[in-house]
Design an enzyme around this catalytic site. Structure first.
Site, mmCIF file in Angstrom:
data_model
loop_
_atom_site.group_PDB
_atom_site.id
_atom_site.type_symbol
_atom_site.label_atom_id
_atom_site.label_comp_id
_atom_site.label_asym_id
_atom_site.label_seq_id
_atom_site.Cartn_x
_atom_site.Cartn_y
_atom_site.Cartn_z
ATOM 1 N N ARG A 101 -87.682 -20.315 -20.930
ATOM 2 C CA ARG A 101 -87.133 -20.617 -19.485
ATOM 3 C C ARG A 101 -87.252 -19.141 -18.693
ATOM 4 O O ARG A 101 -86.483 -18.248 -18.851
ATOM 5 C CB ARG A 101 -85.807 -20.896 -19.666
ATOM 6 C CG ARG A 101 -85.206 -21.346 -18.189
ATOM 7 C CD ARG A 101 -83.951 -22.034 -17.954
ATOM 8 N NE ARG A 101 -84.085 -23.478 -18.021
ATOM 9 C CZ ARG A 101 -83.326 -24.502 -17.550
ATOM 10 N NH1 ARG A 101 -82.222 -24.130 -17.131
ATOM 11 N NH2 ARG A 101 -83.576 -25.805 -18.157
ATOM 12 N N HIS A 128 -91.460 -28.525 -15.446
ATOM 13 C CA HIS A 128 -89.894 -28.772 -16.179
ATOM 14 C C HIS A 128 -90.402 -29.954 -17.273
ATOM 15 O O HIS A 128 -90.097 -31.032 -17.209
ATOM 16 C CB HIS A 128 -88.925 -28.979 -15.496
ATOM 17 C CG HIS A 128 -87.528 -28.743 -16.363
ATOM 18 N ND1 HIS A 128 -87.395 -28.481 -17.523
ATOM 19 C CD2 HIS A 128 -86.248 -29.082 -15.773
ATOM 20 C CE1 HIS A 128 -86.268 -28.495 -17.813
ATOM 21 N NE2 HIS A 128 -85.552 -28.618 -16.968
ATOM 22 N N GLN A 131 -87.935 -31.749 -19.184
ATOM 23 C CA GLN A 131 -86.896 -32.958 -18.514
ATOM 24 C C GLN A 131 -87.846 -33.973 -18.403
ATOM 25 O O GLN A 131 -87.575 -35.178 -18.409
ATOM 26 C CB GLN A 131 -86.767 -32.096 -17.404
ATOM 27 C CG GLN A 131 -86.011 -33.059 -16.159
ATOM 28 C CD GLN A 131 -84.514 -33.306 -16.896
ATOM 29 O OE1 GLN A 131 -83.817 -32.457 -17.169
ATOM 30 N NE2 GLN A 131 -84.183 -34.705 -16.952
ATOM 31 N N ASP A 220 -83.189 -34.300 -7.247
ATOM 32 C CA ASP A 220 -82.870 -32.685 -7.763
ATOM 33 C C ASP A 220 -82.324 -32.042 -6.857
ATOM 34 O O ASP A 220 -82.445 -32.465 -5.462
ATOM 35 C CB ASP A 220 -84.149 -32.120 -8.476
ATOM 36 C CG ASP A 220 -83.759 -30.849 -9.228
ATOM 37 O OD1 ASP A 220 -82.585 -30.689 -9.609
ATOM 38 O OD2 ASP A 220 -84.827 -30.116 -9.623
ATOM 39 N N CYS A 260 -81.622 -34.828 -12.803
ATOM 40 C CA CYS A 260 -82.063 -34.177 -14.147
ATOM 41 C C CYS A 260 -80.806 -33.311 -14.405
ATOM 42 O O CYS A 260 -80.363 -32.793 -15.375
ATOM 43 C CB CYS A 260 -83.158 -33.179 -13.763
ATOM 44 S SG CYS A 260 -83.073 -31.995 -12.556
ATOM 45 N N ARG A 288 -82.523 -35.930 -23.530
ATOM 46 C CA ARG A 288 -83.236 -34.453 -23.547
ATOM 47 C C ARG A 288 -83.149 -34.051 -25.050
ATOM 48 O O ARG A 288 -84.223 -33.774 -25.763
ATOM 49 C CB ARG A 288 -82.397 -33.403 -23.109
ATOM 50 C CG ARG A 288 -82.414 -33.346 -21.452
ATOM 51 C CD ARG A 288 -83.644 -33.170 -20.929
ATOM 52 N NE ARG A 288 -84.343 -31.982 -21.474
ATOM 53 C CZ ARG A 288 -84.183 -30.799 -20.716
ATOM 54 N NH1 ARG A 288 -83.355 -30.679 -19.549
ATOM 55 N NH2 ARG A 288 -84.685 -29.670 -21.237
HETATM 56 N N1 CP Z 1 -81.852 -30.726 -16.619
HETATM 57 C C1 CP Z 1 -81.787 -29.233 -16.920
HETATM 58 O O1 CP Z 1 -82.829 -28.598 -17.511
HETATM 59 O O2 CP Z 1 -80.624 -28.729 -17.152
HETATM 60 P P1 CP Z 1 -80.159 -27.359 -17.858
HETATM 61 O O3 CP Z 1 -80.551 -26.320 -16.472
HETATM 62 O O4 CP Z 1 -78.507 -27.274 -17.839
HETATM 63 O O5 CP Z 1 -80.733 -26.983 -18.852
HETATM 64 N N1 NVA Z 2 -85.246 -27.469 -9.862
HETATM 65 C C1 NVA Z 2 -84.015 -26.837 -10.718
HETATM 66 C C2 NVA Z 2 -83.932 -27.756 -11.732
HETATM 67 C C3 NVA Z 2 -82.839 -27.361 -12.848
HETATM 68 C C4 NVA Z 2 -82.812 -28.216 -13.847
HETATM 69 C C5 NVA Z 2 -84.072 -25.654 -11.009
HETATM 70 O O1 NVA Z 2 -85.116 -24.979 -10.952
HETATM 71 O O2 NVA Z 2 -83.081 -24.829 -10.816
#
Ligand code: CP
Ligand code: NVA
Length: 301
Positions: A101, A128, A131, A220, A260, A288
């Protein structure tokens, strides 16, 4: 040859259908006695916070018989200037796969170039894809199909939106994005999707128009991780883009609401809707786990 999963575009329609079916079977208890990751270690490198991605991967790896090793950038030498290339080459000598990440999608791509083991994007600024797998599974559970389903995404054209667009194009869903000017999804993602999709790929400015005839309403956060310094400027653009009871009325009667998570309740979605009868956000979060287990089996087979 190793396979990476950096974006939905990295897998085929047949493969995604196989993954979703496997995830559905795993959820129903198939293979509970099998340990396909026995003796294997999976790295989890997270530059940003995470609840769902981190815990679902850790639990999923454990359930498949493997070991997960959480890597905090501040505690490994990457944080002191060791290169991405050297880090990737070395970690591949210990690990069977790695979930990343990162702030920058270019960093995941660079890591994947140098890693000899599969790299999974656990969220970058552009995509992502894990997701989106869970989102597709939840839609299949609720609607029984993907082809012809109309998904309206109301909000920022961010990483989640980009992966949904790629997922819709691959599976024949119609996708309508309602976002303010200047918050459009990635143009390269849109162009590819329009070239590939059998369904519609539309960008609108009017959330009510986008929500019309929707089978699925998705949103989101308006301010993603890494954009905190732009928060006030960005939020100012989103008035009218909230999923609330008035917007829900524009959609089909049996519309399913997805998010999400984490949600900024009272901003992009109201409590009434996210906790209401149309919401599937907890199943979506659960999925997930199942989709990531299916993905790990597929990439590490
Ligand atoms: N939806 C998602 O990726 O959540 P987190 O940021 O908690 O991993
Ligand atoms: N768009 C959001 C998604 C979090 C799961 C971010 O990148 O923070």
């Amino acid at each position: 040859m190793k396979r990476d999963f950096l974006a939905i575009r990295d897998i085929t329609k047949d493969e995604i259908e196989g993954l979703l079916q496997r995830a559905i079977d795993l959820k129903a208890g198939a293979g509970a006695d099998k340990r396909p990751l026995s003796g294997k270690s999976i790295g989890l490198f997270f530059e940003k916070p995470s609840t769902r991605t981190r815990v679902s991967f850790e639990a999923g790896v454990y359930q498949l018989g493997g070991q997960s090793i959480y890597l905090n950038p501040k505690e490994i030498q990457l944080g002191r200037g060791e290169t991405i290339a050297d880090t990737a080459r070395v970690l591949a000598r210990y690990l069977s796969g790695i979930v990343l990440r990162t702030y920058s999608h270019a960093a995941v791509e660079e890591f994947a170039v140098h890693s000899t083991v599969p790299v999974i994007n656990g969220l970058s600024d552009r995509h992502h894809p894990c997701q989106a797998l869970a989102d597709l599974m939840t839609i299949v559970e609720r609607k029984g199909k993907l082809e012809g389903v109309r998904l309206a995404y109301i909000g920022d054209g961010n990483n989640v939106a980009n992966s949904l667009i790629e997922a819709a194009a691959l599976t024949g869903m119609d996708i309508v994005i309602a976002c303010p000017e200047g918050c459009d999804p990635d143009p390269d993602v849109l162009e590819r999707a329009r070239g590939k999709s059998s369904g519609e790929v539309l960008i609108l400015r009017n959330p009510r128009e986008a929500a019309g005839r929707a089978d699925v309403l998705y949103t989101d956060v308006w301010v993603s991780m890494g954009q905190e310094q732009e928060a006030e400027r960005k939020k100012a653009k989103f008035s009218g883009y909230q999923i609330n009871s008035r917007l829900l009325e524009c959609a089909k009667n049996d519309v399913v609401v997805l998010h999400c998570l984490p949600a900024h309740r009272g901003e992009e979605i109201t409590d009434e809707i996210i906790d209401g009868p149309h919401s599937a956000v907890l199943d979506q979060a659960e999925n997930r786990l199942h989709t990531e287990k299916a993905l790990l089996e597929f990439l590490l087979r």
